[in-house]
Design an enzyme around this catalytic site. Sequence first.
Site, PDB file in Angstrom:
ATOM      1  N   HIS A 155       0.858  -1.191   0.000  1.00 53.35           N
ATOM      2  CA  HIS A 155       0.000   0.000   0.000  1.00 53.35           C
ATOM      3  C   HIS A 155       0.898   1.246   0.000  1.00 53.35           C
ATOM      4  CE1 HIS A 155      -2.783   3.094   1.348  1.00 53.35           C
ATOM      5  NE2 HIS A 155      -3.770   2.289   0.970  1.00 53.35           N
TER       6      HIS A 155
ATOM      7  N   GLU B  78       0.676   4.129   1.366  1.00 51.80           N
ATOM      8  CA  GLU B  78       0.920   4.753   2.678  1.00 51.80           C
ATOM      9  C   GLU B  78       2.008   3.988   3.432  1.00 51.80           C
ATOM     10  OE1 GLU B  78      -2.499   5.455   5.264  1.00 51.80           O
ATOM     11  OE2 GLU B  78      -1.163   5.398   6.999  1.00 51.80           O
TER      12      GLU B  78
ATOM     13  N   THR C 200      -3.015   4.259   8.800  1.00 53.73           N
ATOM     14  CA  THR C 200      -4.152   5.023   9.347  1.00 53.73           C
ATOM     15  C   THR C 200      -5.512   4.396   9.048  1.00 53.73           C
ATOM     16  OG1 THR C 200      -4.198   6.337   7.325  1.00 53.73           O
ATOM     17  CG2 THR C 200      -2.946   7.242   9.179  1.00 53.73           C
TER      18      THR C 200
HETATM   19  O1  0CM Z   1      -5.516   4.454   2.404  1.00 49.17           O
HETATM   20  P1  0CM Z   1      -6.718   4.163   1.525  1.00 49.17           P
HETATM   21  O2  0CM Z   1      -6.402   3.130   0.492  1.00 49.17           O
HETATM   22  O3  0CM Z   1      -7.931   3.901   2.315  1.00 49.17           O
HETATM   23  O4  0CM Z   1      -6.899   5.545   0.741  1.00 49.17           O
HETATM   24  P2  0CM Z   1      -8.142   6.299   0.138  1.00 49.17           P
HETATM   25  O5  0CM Z   1      -7.590   7.258  -0.869  1.00 49.17           O
HETATM   26  O6  0CM Z   1      -9.215   5.400  -0.285  1.00 49.17           O
HETATM   27  O7  0CM Z   1      -8.695   7.106   1.384  1.00 49.17           O
HETATM   28  C1  0CM Z   1      -8.160   8.266   1.861  1.00 49.17           C
HETATM   29  C2  0CM Z   1      -6.866   8.226   2.408  1.00 49.17           C
HETATM   30  C3  0CM Z   1      -5.769   8.243   2.844  1.00 49.17           C
HETATM   31  C4  0CM Z   1      -4.448   8.312   3.387  1.00 49.17           C
HETATM   32 FE1  SF4 Z   2      -6.673   8.967   5.178  1.00 49.43          FE
HETATM   33 FE2  SF4 Z   2      -7.823   9.356   7.563  1.00 49.43          FE
HETATM   34 FE3  SF4 Z   2      -6.450  11.326   6.428  1.00 49.43          FE
HETATM   35 FE4  SF4 Z   2      -8.792  10.567   5.464  1.00 49.43          FE
HETATM   36  S1  SF4 Z   2      -8.414  11.520   7.476  1.00 49.43           S
HETATM   37  S2  SF4 Z   2      -6.962  10.988   4.271  1.00 49.43           S
HETATM   38  S3  SF4 Z   2      -8.757   8.364   5.768  1.00 49.43           S
HETATM   39  S4  SF4 Z   2      -5.622   9.381   7.136  1.00 49.43           S
END
Ligand code: 0CM
Ligand code: SF4
Length: 309
Positions: free
Chosen positions: A124, A126, A164
């Site tokens: 991933h 992140e 996160t």
């Molecule tokens: O981390 P994830 O795959 O859930 O990313 P996203 O773009 O769907 O959601 C927002 C975020 C972050 C960091």
């Molecule tokens: Fe990702 Fe949470 Fe930030 Fe939204 S608030 S972008 S889900 S870390």
Amino acid sequence: MEIILANPRGFCAGVERAIAIVERALEKFGAPIYVRHEVVHNKFVCDDLRAKGAVFVEELDEVPSGSTVIFSAHGVSKAVRTDAEARGLKVFDATCPLVTKVHVEVGKMRNQTREVVMIGHKGHPEVEGTMGQSQGGMYLVETVEDVHQLVVKESDQLSFVTQTTLSVDDATVVIAALQERFPKIQGPKKDDICYATQNRQDAVKALAEMCDLVIVVGSPNSSNSRRLREVAASRGVESYLVDGVDEVQFGWLTGKVNVGVTAGASAPEILVKNVIECIKAMSGAEVVQMTGVDENVSFPLPRELSAAQ
Ligand code: 0CM
Ligand code: SF4
């Protein structure tokens, strides 16, 4: 039949900010604006930005020197930042401040010469960004099994951080396994799961209690959206992740009384609206909103892109 809508659902503050950064950069500097990785993991959002002039790339060698590039909400490693500088790129950073907070924690831990275990999903972006805050001294675990296999250099000098957007319940189990194996391990008070992930998972748990079908709107590469479907399914409820209304199947509704709908943090409300309209048209169902916590979180834009400039 009733359609029950989870609250909160959909966009979080980090996603709102990341999309606004791309839009403002396009307004201010004109197309093309390069974006390293999907700015958020949602097909509709990225298609819309692409139509406005955003160019999504996976690596910086695809960006012509002197161009403007935006880092996605998921964050980048230190090496990517250095590379962008070396290539003479103008950078706007759409990394969610709650991801940056974890990067800062890793930096502090490494400065204290502690080794860091990250709990997250391999591959991933992140995880790649957070693991890339340090050259070495970091380990990635995904499961309790990984914790059992983990070999560290100095078990008295260990810390942990998390992605996160993990499942809160899965993370709790992995953290407990780490604490059992490495009793001196230090970490955040609980984990680094963000408020939006926590709130959407709490809401989908409550939703699943009331429904015999749960539809989660979100893209298949969105970690937090996938977790919402899993959480509902773990409650024994038939659950599907859909990228949009086209993926909703009529057969899912057969014999159902209460259909729950929610959305991942990167899924826009228009997609939810389209799904609701489709189910209403198919079944004549009424729509009910669940109550849930209010989210009053917002993050400022980079100064150069804020309205005052
Ligand atoms: O981390 P994830 O795959 O859930 O990313 P996203 O773009 O769907 O959601 C927002 C975020 C972050 C960091
Ligand atoms: Fe990702 Fe949470 Fe930030 Fe939204 S608030 S972008 S889900 S870390």
